[in-house]
Design a protein around this motif. Structure first.
Motif, PDB file in Angstrom:
ATOM      1  N   GLY A 157       0.820  -1.211   0.000  1.00  0.00           N
ATOM      2  CA  GLY A 157       0.000   0.000   0.000  1.00  0.00           C
ATOM      3  C   GLY A 157       0.850   1.254   0.000  1.00  0.00           C
ATOM      4  N   THR A 194       0.828   4.109  -2.962  1.00  0.00           N
ATOM      5  CA  THR A 194       0.408   5.483  -2.673  1.00  0.00           C
ATOM      6  C   THR A 194       1.580   6.446  -2.592  1.00  0.00           C
ATOM      7  OG1 THR A 194       0.525   5.163  -0.268  1.00  0.00           O
ATOM      8  CG2 THR A 194      -1.599   4.682  -1.355  1.00  0.00           C
ATOM      9  N   ARG A 229       3.227   6.890   0.094  1.00  0.00           N
ATOM     10  CA  ARG A 229       3.227   7.417   1.463  1.00  0.00           C
ATOM     11  C   ARG A 229       3.694   6.329   2.417  1.00  0.00           C
ATOM     12  NH1 ARG A 229      -2.377   8.275   1.328  1.00  0.00           N
ATOM     13  NH2 ARG A 229      -2.322   7.519   3.456  1.00  0.00           N
ATOM     14  N   CYS A 257      10.143   1.838  -0.667  1.00  0.00           N
ATOM     15  CA  CYS A 257       9.221   2.978  -0.651  1.00  0.00           C
ATOM     16  C   CYS A 257       9.867   4.167   0.049  1.00  0.00           C
ATOM     17  CB  CYS A 257       7.921   2.577   0.030  1.00  0.00           C
ATOM     18  SG  CYS A 257       6.680   3.872  -0.009  1.00  0.00           S
ATOM     19  N   ASP A 310       1.690   6.071 -13.581  1.00  0.00           N
ATOM     20  CA  ASP A 310       0.419   5.375 -13.376  1.00  0.00           C
ATOM     21  C   ASP A 310       0.490   3.954 -13.916  1.00  0.00           C
ATOM     22  OD1 ASP A 310      -0.664   7.595 -12.150  1.00  0.00           O
ATOM     23  OD2 ASP A 310      -1.688   8.314 -13.955  1.00  0.00           O
ATOM     24  N   ARG A 341       2.512   1.790 -11.485  1.00  0.00           N
ATOM     25  CA  ARG A 341       1.725   1.509 -10.276  1.00  0.00           C
ATOM     26  C   ARG A 341       0.655   0.463 -10.567  1.00  0.00           C
ATOM     27  NH1 ARG A 341       2.263   6.861  -9.192  1.00  0.00           N
ATOM     28  NH2 ARG A 341       0.200   7.425  -9.932  1.00  0.00           N
TER      29      ARG A 341
END
Length: 194
Positions: A11, A15, A17, A82, A94, A97
């Motif tokens: 995740g 994202t 994050r 990450c 995009d 991902r």
């Protein structure tokens, strides 16, 4: 805990994050502790007199435990990738991902099925073949993603540094799939020996 870390780390990658780094690292510490404690117990148990069937089961549990611990390590590695992307302000396109998301869904499905079948000790050879197909599909998607990445590099849509990290993500997901198949095989071996 392994599943949680895999979900949180992926995740974060998707994202961009790194909100759950502390939880992932705490979970990984617990995973490592439990792996050591359970391994110690299994070693002590293995020297006890037991039936061949029980001895084989203990061996399969030890193998599955090792694979679960390695999957946890790869989840932590995904977190670190990450974090590096965040530090260097690297963002995936995009398309990249979406490729990671597709592979993750396949790996998550494979992992969940393998662990469930190991716990139930109920996996037929046909079931294992199905899971092996999922793992092969994942490897094909990874090869295609690597090719897509090379195309993005040639088109100037991606940096070399982002590509290196993307490649590491692909390798980690591939290895998680491989360890998941090992867990499933331990269930089939136990079922076949029963």
């Amino acid at each position: 805990l392994v599943r949680t870390n895999l979900n949180l780390a992926t995740g974060a990658l998707l994202t961009g994050r790194v909100a759950d780094a502390k939880q992932i690292e705490e979970n990984e510490s617990v995973i490592d502790y439990l792996t050591d404690a359970i391994s110690d117990f299994l070693v002590k148990l293995n020297v006890q007199e037991m039936s061949d069937r029980d001895a084989q089961y203990v061996n399969h549990v030890f193998q599955a435990l090792s694979d679960l611990e390695r999957i946890g390590d790869y989840a932590e590695h995904l977190l670190h990738l990450c974090e590096r992307c965040t530090e260097k302000d690297i963002a995936y396109s995009d398309a990249a991902r979406q490729e990671v998301l597709d592979m993750y869904h396949n790996v998550q499905s494979l992992y969940s099925a393998a662990v469930a079948k190991f716990y139930s000790q109920d996996l037929s050879m046909d079931g294992l073949k199905h899971l092996a197909r999922l793992e092969r599909e994942n490897r094909k998607k990874i090869r295609q993603s690597q090719q897509n990445h090379m195309n993005r590099l040639r088109a100037g849509e991606c940096s070399a540094e982002a590509g290196i990290m993307f490649g590491e993500v692909l390798i980690s997901l591939n290895r998680i799939g491989g360890h998941s198949i090992n867990i499933a095989e331990a269930a089939v071996l136990q079922t076949a020996e029963s």
